[in-house]
Design a protein around this motif. Structure first.
Motif, PDB file in Angstrom:
ATOM      1  N   LEU A   3      47.048  34.036  36.826  1.00  0.00           N
ATOM      2  CA  LEU A   3      45.933  34.385  36.247  1.00  0.00           C
ATOM      3  C   LEU A   3      45.701  35.825  35.849  1.00  0.00           C
ATOM      4  CD1 LEU A   3      43.327  32.510  38.708  1.00  0.00           C
ATOM      5  CD2 LEU A   3      43.704  31.948  36.297  1.00  0.00           C
ATOM      6  N   GLY A   4      46.706  36.713  36.318  1.00  0.00           N
ATOM      7  CA  GLY A   4      46.647  37.992  35.806  1.00  0.00           C
ATOM      8  C   GLY A   4      46.969  38.228  34.435  1.00  0.00           C
ATOM      9  N   ALA A  45      48.749  43.861  36.007  1.00  0.00           N
ATOM     10  CA  ALA A  45      48.603  43.048  34.903  1.00  0.00           C
ATOM     11  C   ALA A  45      47.061  43.294  34.495  1.00  0.00           C
ATOM     12  CB  ALA A  45      48.826  41.387  35.106  1.00  0.00           C
ATOM     13  N   CYS A  46      46.416  42.064  34.033  1.00  0.00           N
ATOM     14  CA  CYS A  46      45.260  42.062  33.327  1.00  0.00           C
ATOM     15  C   CYS A  46      44.342  41.164  33.417  1.00  0.00           C
ATOM     16  CB  CYS A  46      45.113  42.695  31.910  1.00  0.00           C
ATOM     17  SG  CYS A  46      43.586  42.662  31.131  1.00  0.00           S
ATOM     18  N   PRO A  47      44.054  40.531  34.694  1.00  0.00           N
ATOM     19  CA  PRO A  47      43.127  39.591  34.990  1.00  0.00           C
ATOM     20  C   PRO A  47      41.917  39.531  34.213  1.00  0.00           C
ATOM     21  CG  PRO A  47      43.351  40.590  37.018  1.00  0.00           C
ATOM     22  CD  PRO A  47      43.801  41.610  35.806  1.00  0.00           C
ATOM     23  N   LEU A  48      41.789  38.479  33.367  1.00  0.00           N
ATOM     24  CA  LEU A  48      40.475  38.422  32.362  1.00  0.00           C
ATOM     25  C   LEU A  48      39.646  37.733  33.147  1.00  0.00           C
ATOM     26  CD1 LEU A  48      42.059  37.566  29.270  1.00  0.00           C
ATOM     27  CD2 LEU A  48      41.085  39.994  29.968  1.00  0.00           C
ATOM     28  N   ARG A  49      39.604  37.000  34.302  1.00  0.00           N
ATOM     29  CA  ARG A  49      38.956  36.510  35.156  1.00  0.00           C
ATOM     30  C   ARG A  49      39.045  37.050  36.401  1.00  0.00           C
ATOM     31  NH1 ARG A  49      41.352  32.514  32.646  1.00  0.00           N
ATOM     32  NH2 ARG A  49      40.489  31.157  30.988  1.00  0.00           N
ATOM     33  N   PRO A  50      38.428  38.278  36.943  1.00  0.00           N
ATOM     34  CA  PRO A  50      38.773  38.963  38.051  1.00  0.00           C
ATOM     35  C   PRO A  50      38.264  38.223  39.401  1.00  0.00           C
ATOM     36  CG  PRO A  50      37.038  40.123  36.743  1.00  0.00           C
ATOM     37  CD  PRO A  50      37.652  38.921  35.617  1.00  0.00           C
ATOM     38  N   VAL A  51      37.150  37.705  39.142  1.00  0.00           N
ATOM     39  CA  VAL A  51      36.153  36.931  40.275  1.00  0.00           C
ATOM     40  C   VAL A  51      37.503  35.899  40.968  1.00  0.00           C
ATOM     41  CG1 VAL A  51      34.581  35.795  41.346  1.00  0.00           C
ATOM     42  CG2 VAL A  51      34.155  37.691  39.956  1.00  0.00           C
ATOM     43  N   LEU A  52      37.650  35.050  40.095  1.00  0.00           N
ATOM     44  CA  LEU A  52      38.596  33.866  40.153  1.00  0.00           C
ATOM     45  C   LEU A  52      40.058  34.695  40.941  1.00  0.00           C
ATOM     46  CD1 LEU A  52      38.521  30.942  39.961  1.00  0.00           C
ATOM     47  CD2 LEU A  52      39.526  30.752  37.689  1.00  0.00           C
ATOM     48  N   ALA A  53      40.554  35.392  40.193  1.00  0.00           N
ATOM     49  CA  ALA A  53      41.785  36.066  40.575  1.00  0.00           C
ATOM     50  C   ALA A  53      41.506  36.647  42.106  1.00  0.00           C
ATOM     51  CB  ALA A  53      42.259  37.256  39.775  1.00  0.00           C
TER      52      ALA A  53
END
Lengths: 193, 219
Positions: B85-86, B155-163
């Motif tokens: 996810l990241g 990396a760059c998780p665009l869905r930070p809460v899920l990550a």
């Protein structure tokens, strides 16, 4: 057949993937090409998220800068377009959110304006003070890089070379940050004055 | 419609700042790196407590072994999902990956509780031991979470809460699996509740911090 010709005969998507892979290795020409072709894709992704025409340039700019920062996360075995669109969509949502926040700010200020008499000098001075504070607050809420650029180049009136030596940042980076900061500040105060 | 000229100058200045970057290794490889740290902890615990007690318990109550294996699978899958996810452009459906392991872990632990209720007499954790469990799980989860956060934010998780939820789940499951090595009693309702509370604390703490912690590139 040269590499460039081989790339040109590929599909546009595979060509962009190859360019980005080369850019990860430091190929500036490939990088500028892939960013150039990315602009239309970013605009399309932003429009799909419901971004208005007046905000498309902001989303393009933010997305290009984000792409620059996270270019190491691109895996050349996967789709470049999907990778780019995901970042652009996220930036589009950010833009819509900040527009929503600005909308609330403006409403609040209008309310203050209606309840504020500015006929005498004291009130005018107070308002000037409030303006200055609002500008200071706005600068304080900028991302660290942009704030640094405004402070160095705008408030302390340093030259690019001095600011670069002072902060250890490249002059190009400072210019980009100042450009973004001015744009953000203009957007913030536009309609409030 | 002609493209505006604005991006041109930005593209040129980004081009001027271009430096070669080291590509992020694939998610499975980064997962393996984190699991190495977990394995090192497991080895240290095994060296200290020995495997004999754990194996005796597993033979006496196989559902404990099943729950332990479920926790290990959950940890591996959740960490893999967090790393995947990241990467921008990867599907959010990766978040479902830990579900089978989670069902196995919680299901087998629940069966253990049920059996203890039907067959009284098994050694059951008291409140004191449960508090020890909670301290142990959180004490391990926090460093394991921090390590995952450091690795994922590269990396760059665009869905930070899920990550962040995946990170919390991975580290809580890993520490619950590590607890198996030195656990002195049967799985009971209080024990399961302790795990659930510990997992919830780690997941919530991670989720609450996720937006700020995981996206340095988007600020």
């Amino acid at each position: 057949m040269t590499d460039a010709e081989a790339q040109a005969s590929d599909s546009p998507e595979r060509r962009r993937a190859a360019w980005m892979a080369a850019a990860q290795g430091g190929d500036r020409l490939a990088y500028e090409r892939v960013l150039g072709e990315s602009v239309a894709l970013i605009r399309a992704a932003a429009r799909r998220q419901g971004v208005g025409v007046d905000q498309l340039d902001d989303v393009v700019q933010e997305t290009l800068i984000t792409v620059h920062r996270v270019r190491h996360t691109y895996d050349p075995a996967r789709s470049y377009d999907a990778w780019l669109s995901a970042i652009a969509s996220r930036r589009a949502v950010d833009a819509l959110r900040s527009q929503g926040r600005r909308g609330r700010h403006e409403l609040h200020d209008e309310f203050a304006y209606d309840n504020h008499a500015d006929t005498d000098d004291v009130a005018a001075a107070a308002e000037r003070e409030q303006e200055a504070r609002r500008l200071r607050d706005a600068i304080a809420t900028l991302p660290p890089g942009q704030r640094e650029a405004v402070e160095q180049l705008g408030l302390k009136e340093r030259s690019l070379a001095e600011a670069s030596a002072d902060t250890g940042r490249q002059t190009g980076a400072l210019k980009v940050n100042l450009h973004r900061a001015m744009k953000a500040l203009r957007a913030r105060f536009h309609g409030e004055s | 419609m002609a493209e505006p000229r604005l991006p041109e100058s930005l593209i040129q200045s980004l081009g001027a700042q271009l430096t070669p970057v080291r590509r992020l290794p694939p998610p499975w490889l980064r997962t393996a790196g984190w699991l190495l740290a977990v394995a090192a902890l497991a080895l240290a615990l095994l060296w200290h407590y020995g495997a004999e007690h754990m194996i005796r318990r597993w033979i006496a109550e196989p559902d404990i072994a099943v729950a332990g294996i479920g926790a290990v699978i959950t940890a591996v899958c959740a960490a893999w999902a967090a790393f995947t996810l990241g990467v921008p452009g990867r599907s959010a459906r990766w978040a479902w990956l830990p579900l089978p392991g989670l069902l196995m872990w919680v299901g087998a632990s629940g069966l253990g509780c049920l059996r203890d209720a039907v067959l009284p007499g098994a050694e059951v954790a008291g409140v004191h031991q449960s508090v020890d469990c909670l301290v142990f799980i959180i004490g391990l989860s926090v460093p394991l979470s921090l390590l995952l956060i450091v690795l994922v934010r590269r990396a760059c998780p665009l869905r930070p809460v899920l990550a962040a939820v995946m990170i919390g789940l991975a580290s809580a499951a890993a520490s619950a699996a590590l607890l198996e090595i030195c656990h002195g009693f049967a799985v009971a309702a209080t024990d399961l509740l302790t795990h659930a509370v510990a997992v919830a604390i780690v997941v919530l703490a991670n989720a609450a911090m996720g937006g700020r912690l995981l996206q340095p590139a988007l600020r």
